[in-house]
Write an enzyme that holds these catalytic residues in place. Structure first.
Site, PDB file in Angstrom:
ATOM      1  N   ILE A 120     -10.451  -5.412  -6.137  1.00 37.63           N
ATOM      2  CA  ILE A 120     -10.164  -4.610  -4.960  1.00 37.63           C
ATOM      3  C   ILE A 120      -8.744  -4.082  -5.145  1.00 37.63           C
ATOM      4  O   ILE A 120      -7.838  -4.828  -5.511  1.00 37.63           O
ATOM      5  CB  ILE A 120     -10.293  -5.437  -3.660  1.00 37.63           C
ATOM      6  N   SER A 121      -8.550  -2.786  -4.952  1.00 36.42           N
ATOM      7  CA  SER A 121      -7.258  -2.167  -5.210  1.00 36.42           C
ATOM      8  C   SER A 121      -6.195  -2.649  -4.229  1.00 36.42           C
ATOM      9  O   SER A 121      -6.490  -3.092  -3.113  1.00 36.42           O
ATOM     10  CB  SER A 121      -7.368  -0.641  -5.106  1.00 36.42           C
TER      11      SER A 121
END
Length: 256
Positions: free
Chosen positions: A99-100
């Site tokens: 997940i960024s």
């Protein structure tokens, strides 16, 4: 007005019809049910501190900051990593994907809103390449009229669907298929955003981008350094800008 493709839809090479995202009522703009007592991550104050850090870091778009503050990031990571959910760090979500960082999500969303077409009439239809756990898709759903999000890994497609179900986002459609092909049935798109970086921008993405639209994606340049790339589609052709260094997972073709 172009008719929106019906669902369920089938992507080339997917071998199966992707699931339609759950329906969004007007109430979906409100937070979903609180986390179990004692978790503490359901507090709006926790997200507000994250938003303050994003603003201090240079994010100025009010709609982006509001969307980042509204979407509960801890719902998209494993419970064991919940205490890191609002830190500015990428986190593993399984199958070698991440997940960024919140600031990267906010930065890319802000760039989308800076496109000529979005400045004039708001952000219309968006194509997201790489659904992952669904977090960025949820943020985009608060900024765009409609979002199509494609994931090539079935396990993550299913995880995103489970994560997003409580939010009931009717303007978000999850697709299982090869993101490098885009999704021609939904084109043209006001914006395209990619959560994986390759050596070149697929021609399909450029073809499916509307005039006045903007594409934001990580791209590996000469020497292997991955940079954030912005492509604006004008009446005279494509205009490319290379921004800051980034680090995303590799862009791959096919499904798995």
């Amino acid at each position: 007005m172009q008719r929106r493709p019906g669902f369920p839809a089938r992507l080339p090479g997917s071998g199966t019809a992707p699931a339609k995202a759950p329906v969004l009522a007007a109430s979906a703009r409100k937070p979903v049910a609180a986390s179990p007592a004692g978790v503490g991550l359901d507090s709006a104050a926790v997200r507000a501190r994250m938003v303050q850090k994003l603003a201090a870091g240079g994010v100025t778009s009010v709609p982006v900051l509001q969307a980042m503050g509204a979407v509960e990031r801890h719902r998209f990571v494993d419970s064991a990593l919940g205490n890191q959910a609002y830190e500015d760090t990428s986190l593993p979500i399984g199958l070698g994907q991440t997940i960024s960082k919140p600031n990267v999500v906010a930065r890319m969303c802000e760039l989308l809103l800076g496109a000529e077409g979005a400045r004039v009439g708001g952000l219309g239809r968006v194509l997201e390449i790489g659904t992952g756990c669904g977090y960025q898709a949820a943020v985009l759903s608060r900024l765009a009229r409609e979002v199509y999000s494609v994931e090539r890994l079935r396990g993550l497609h299913e995880k995103a669907r489970d994560n997003l179900r409580p939010f009931r986002l009717a303007n978000l459609h999850l697709l299982f298929g090869d993101g490098m092909l885009g999704y021609a049935k939904g084109a043209p798109y006001a914006a395209i955003i990619a959560a994986a970086g390759g050596d070149a921008v697929p021609q399909a993405w450029c073809d499916q981008l509307a005039v006045g639209g903007r594409l934001v994606a990580p791209m590996a340049l000469a020497g292997g350094q991955q940079m954030l790339l912005v492509i604006d589609k004008t009446p005279h052709g494509l205009k490319q800008s290379v921004l800051e260094p980034v680090h995303f997972v590799p862009l791959k073709s096919g499904i798995a």
